[in-house]
Design a protein around this motif. Structure first.
Motif, PDB file in Angstrom:
ATOM      1  N   TYR A   1     -22.440  -2.665 -20.532  1.00  0.00           N
ATOM      2  CA  TYR A   1     -21.467  -3.048 -19.508  1.00  0.00           C
ATOM      3  C   TYR A   1     -20.460  -4.044 -20.093  1.00  0.00           C
ATOM      4  O   TYR A   1     -20.747  -4.727 -21.086  1.00  0.00           O
ATOM      5  N   ASP A   2     -19.294  -4.136 -19.455  1.00  0.00           N
ATOM      6  CA  ASP A   2     -18.324  -5.153 -19.854  1.00  0.00           C
ATOM      7  C   ASP A   2     -18.716  -6.513 -19.292  1.00  0.00           C
ATOM      8  O   ASP A   2     -18.541  -7.540 -19.948  1.00  0.00           O
ATOM      9  N   CYS A   3     -19.208  -6.507 -18.078  1.00  0.00           N
ATOM     10  CA  CYS A   3     -19.523  -7.778 -17.416  1.00  0.00           C
ATOM     11  C   CYS A   3     -20.698  -7.591 -16.451  1.00  0.00           C
ATOM     12  O   CYS A   3     -20.815  -6.554 -15.798  1.00  0.00           O
ATOM     13  N   ILE A   4     -21.548  -8.601 -16.396  1.00  0.00           N
ATOM     14  CA  ILE A   4     -22.673  -8.614 -15.461  1.00  0.00           C
ATOM     15  C   ILE A   4     -22.467  -9.763 -14.478  1.00  0.00           C
ATOM     16  O   ILE A   4     -22.228 -10.900 -14.888  1.00  0.00           O
ATOM     17  N   LEU A   5     -22.559  -9.444 -13.187  1.00  0.00           N
ATOM     18  CA  LEU A   5     -22.536 -10.475 -12.146  1.00  0.00           C
ATOM     19  C   LEU A   5     -23.981 -10.690 -11.737  1.00  0.00           C
ATOM     20  O   LEU A   5     -24.613  -9.790 -11.178  1.00  0.00           O
ATOM     21  N   LEU A   6     -24.512 -11.857 -12.025  1.00  0.00           N
ATOM     22  CA  LEU A   6     -25.959 -12.081 -11.988  1.00  0.00           C
ATOM     23  C   LEU A   6     -26.362 -13.154 -10.983  1.00  0.00           C
ATOM     24  O   LEU A   6     -25.978 -14.321 -11.114  1.00  0.00           O
TER      25      LEU A   6
ATOM     26  N   VAL B   1     -32.592 -12.062 -17.496  1.00  0.00           N
ATOM     27  CA  VAL B   1     -31.569 -11.118 -17.957  1.00  0.00           C
ATOM     28  C   VAL B   1     -30.856 -11.677 -19.184  1.00  0.00           C
ATOM     29  O   VAL B   1     -30.594 -10.962 -20.152  1.00  0.00           O
ATOM     30  N   LEU B   2     -30.558 -12.968 -19.148  1.00  0.00           N
ATOM     31  CA  LEU B   2     -29.890 -13.603 -20.297  1.00  0.00           C
ATOM     32  C   LEU B   2     -30.811 -13.604 -21.514  1.00  0.00           C
ATOM     33  O   LEU B   2     -30.358 -13.381 -22.643  1.00  0.00           O
ATOM     34  N   ASP B   3     -32.090 -13.854 -21.288  1.00  0.00           N
ATOM     35  CA  ASP B   3     -33.043 -13.797 -22.404  1.00  0.00           C
ATOM     36  C   ASP B   3     -33.103 -12.392 -22.996  1.00  0.00           C
ATOM     37  O   ASP B   3     -33.173 -12.210 -24.214  1.00  0.00           O
ATOM     38  N   PHE B   4     -33.073 -11.377 -22.120  1.00  0.00           N
ATOM     39  CA  PHE B   4     -33.122  -9.986 -22.579  1.00  0.00           C
ATOM     40  C   PHE B   4     -31.887  -9.657 -23.426  1.00  0.00           C
ATOM     41  O   PHE B   4     -31.990  -9.038 -24.491  1.00  0.00           O
ATOM     42  N   LEU B   5     -30.711 -10.065 -22.952  1.00  0.00           N
ATOM     43  CA  LEU B   5     -29.474  -9.772 -23.686  1.00  0.00           C
ATOM     44  C   LEU B   5     -29.501 -10.421 -25.071  1.00  0.00           C
ATOM     45  O   LEU B   5     -29.103  -9.815 -26.062  1.00  0.00           O
TER      46      LEU B   5
ATOM     47  N   LYS C   1     -29.645  -8.502 -28.673  1.00  0.00           N
ATOM     48  CA  LYS C   1     -28.325  -8.649 -29.285  1.00  0.00           C
ATOM     49  C   LYS C   1     -27.260  -7.832 -28.562  1.00  0.00           C
ATOM     50  O   LYS C   1     -26.396  -7.213 -29.176  1.00  0.00           O
ATOM     51  N   LYS C   2     -27.319  -7.807 -27.246  1.00  0.00           N
ATOM     52  CA  LYS C   2     -26.316  -7.114 -26.450  1.00  0.00           C
ATOM     53  C   LYS C   2     -25.156  -8.064 -26.150  1.00  0.00           C
ATOM     54  O   LYS C   2     -25.343  -9.278 -26.102  1.00  0.00           O
ATOM     55  N   GLU C   3     -23.958  -7.489 -25.983  1.00  0.00           N
ATOM     56  CA  GLU C   3     -22.744  -8.302 -25.945  1.00  0.00           C
ATOM     57  C   GLU C   3     -22.101  -8.398 -24.560  1.00  0.00           C
ATOM     58  O   GLU C   3     -20.942  -8.782 -24.439  1.00  0.00           O
ATOM     59  N   GLU C   4     -22.844  -8.045 -23.508  1.00  0.00           N
ATOM     60  CA  GLU C   4     -22.276  -8.120 -22.166  1.00  0.00           C
ATOM     61  C   GLU C   4     -21.904  -9.560 -21.792  1.00  0.00           C
ATOM     62  O   GLU C   4     -22.649 -10.503 -22.091  1.00  0.00           O
ATOM     63  N   SER C   5     -20.761  -9.709 -21.171  1.00  0.00           N
ATOM     64  CA  SER C   5     -20.409 -11.006 -20.593  1.00  0.00           C
ATOM     65  C   SER C   5     -21.183 -11.178 -19.292  1.00  0.00           C
ATOM     66  O   SER C   5     -21.452 -10.196 -18.593  1.00  0.00           O
ATOM     67  N   VAL C   6     -21.528 -12.421 -18.979  1.00  0.00           N
ATOM     68  CA  VAL C   6     -22.336 -12.681 -17.779  1.00  0.00           C
ATOM     69  C   VAL C   6     -21.715 -13.803 -16.955  1.00  0.00           C
ATOM     70  O   VAL C   6     -21.391 -14.871 -17.480  1.00  0.00           O
TER      71      VAL C   6
ATOM     72  N   LEU D   1     -25.634 -21.670 -18.587  1.00  0.00           N
ATOM     73  CA  LEU D   1     -24.578 -21.669 -19.598  1.00  0.00           C
ATOM     74  C   LEU D   1     -25.155 -21.845 -21.000  1.00  0.00           C
ATOM     75  O   LEU D   1     -24.665 -21.258 -21.968  1.00  0.00           O
ATOM     76  N   ASN D   2     -26.203 -22.648 -21.118  1.00  0.00           N
ATOM     77  CA  ASN D   2     -26.794 -22.887 -22.436  1.00  0.00           C
ATOM     78  C   ASN D   2     -27.500 -21.667 -23.011  1.00  0.00           C
ATOM     79  O   ASN D   2     -27.611 -21.526 -24.226  1.00  0.00           O
ATOM     80  N   ILE D   3     -28.002 -20.787 -22.159  1.00  0.00           N
ATOM     81  CA  ILE D   3     -28.729 -19.621 -22.679  1.00  0.00           C
ATOM     82  C   ILE D   3     -27.879 -18.355 -22.663  1.00  0.00           C
ATOM     83  O   ILE D   3     -28.397 -17.256 -22.851  1.00  0.00           O
ATOM     84  N   GLY D   4     -26.566 -18.501 -22.441  1.00  0.00           N
ATOM     85  CA  GLY D   4     -25.710 -17.339 -22.686  1.00  0.00           C
ATOM     86  C   GLY D   4     -24.735 -16.922 -21.617  1.00  0.00           C
ATOM     87  O   GLY D   4     -23.898 -16.051 -21.861  1.00  0.00           O
ATOM     88  N   ALA D   5     -24.804 -17.507 -20.416  1.00  0.00           N
ATOM     89  CA  ALA D   5     -23.840 -17.123 -19.380  1.00  0.00           C
ATOM     90  C   ALA D   5     -22.443 -17.618 -19.764  1.00  0.00           C
ATOM     91  O   ALA D   5     -22.289 -18.665 -20.393  1.00  0.00           O
ATOM     92  N   ASP D   6     -21.427 -16.843 -19.368  1.00  0.00           N
ATOM     93  CA  ASP D   6     -20.045 -17.221 -19.669  1.00  0.00           C
ATOM     94  C   ASP D   6     -19.448 -18.095 -18.578  1.00  0.00           C
ATOM     95  O   ASP D   6     -18.471 -18.809 -18.815  1.00  0.00           O
ATOM     96  N   ASP D   7     -20.000 -17.998 -17.377  1.00  0.00           N
ATOM     97  CA  ASP D   7     -19.454 -18.774 -16.262  1.00  0.00           C
ATOM     98  C   ASP D   7     -20.512 -18.852 -15.173  1.00  0.00           C
ATOM     99  O   ASP D   7     -21.496 -18.099 -15.183  1.00  0.00           O
ATOM    100  N   TYR D   8     -20.304 -19.759 -14.223  1.00  0.00           N
ATOM    101  CA  TYR D   8     -21.267 -19.973 -13.139  1.00  0.00           C
ATOM    102  C   TYR D   8     -20.467 -20.237 -11.872  1.00  0.00           C
ATOM    103  O   TYR D   8     -19.663 -21.162 -11.824  1.00  0.00           O
ATOM    104  N   LEU D   9     -20.665 -19.407 -10.866  1.00  0.00           N
ATOM    105  CA  LEU D   9     -19.924 -19.546  -9.610  1.00  0.00           C
ATOM    106  C   LEU D   9     -20.919 -19.715  -8.470  1.00  0.00           C
ATOM    107  O   LEU D   9     -21.833 -18.910  -8.305  1.00  0.00           O
TER     108      LEU D   9
END
Length: 225
Positions: free
Chosen positions: A45-50, A62-66, A70-75, A91-99
């Motif tokens: 996927y291009d982006c995951i809304l989690l 999910v972030l641990d799995f990515l 070595k998957k490159e989906e943005s989260v 954010l520390n384990i791989g998310a690109d943003d938090y809403l």
């Protein structure tokens, strides 16, 4: 853009999918951690809304799995939790943003677009590859500043190719990315060839160079070389 929505609030999940699908994005949805991991095993996927508060576990998995695979989906994490600890952890384990919920869908879209621009090194809402310019908000393609009339699938295909320029992309990956679960309805990948042929023809007729290379037995490569 292909988006996976991992959200157990059915109404919110459907609203997000409807909002982004209206802009021509491909949206797939699931409501629990098990189904999310299953989808990520099969598709990209291009982006995951989690949502991190899932009924069968923490969405952080999910972030641990990515990371593990070595998957490159943005989260982008969407959560009712507004603690600093949760935001820092995500954010520390791989998310690109938090809403934080509740949010306006327009703000969610703006943040997704910002992530997409960063991922593709676009400095604005325009994605540029040599003489090809794409208005990401208006979904308009121009070659040497002249508009090119393309279908929705052709637009999505060009975005996907440019985002993966220089890489050999298999027909399976193209089908999964652009058709998602619907690809299971097709017996072969002939439909991909038809879309690529039409897109290439339109770009060439607009005086773009031929960047779409067929890689025998594998798929296609979008390259200026």
């Amino acid at each position: 853009m292909k988006i996976l929505i991992i959200e157990d609030e059915k109404a919110l999940n459907e609203n997000i999918a409807s909002y982004f699908s209206g802009d021509g994005n491909i949206c797939e949805s699931c409501s629990n951690l098990k189904d999310a991991i299953a989808k990520l095993h099969l598709y990209n996927y291009d982006c995951i809304l989690l949502d991190i508060g899932l009924p069968d576990g923490e969405g952080f998995a999910v972030l641990d799995f990515l990371k593990l695979h070595k998957k490159e989906e943005s989260v982008l994490i969407i959560s009712a939790r507004n603690s600093v600890d949760d935001k820092i952890r995500g954010l520390n384990i791989g998310a690109d943003d938090y809403l934080t919920k509740p949010f306006h869908l327009a703000e969610l879209k703006a943040r997704v677009m910002a992530i997409f621009r960063r991922k593709n090194l676009a400095v604005s809402n325009h994605l540029i590859f040599n003489e090809i310019s794409i208005d990401l908000l208006g979904r308009v393609i121009e070659v040497n500043k002249m508009p090119v009339n393309v279908t929705r699938k052709e637009y999505d295909m060009l975005i996907y190719f440019i985002a993966n320029k220089g890489k050999v992309i298999s027909k399976t990956a193209i089908a999964e990315h652009l058709w998602g679960d619907e690809m299971d309805m097709h017996d072969n990948f002939d439909f991909i060839y038809t879309h690529i042929k039409n897109l290439r023809k339109k770009l060439l007729e607009a005086n773009a160079k031929d960047y779409m290379k067929s890689v025998y037995g594998i798929g296609y490569k979008f390259s200026a070389e």
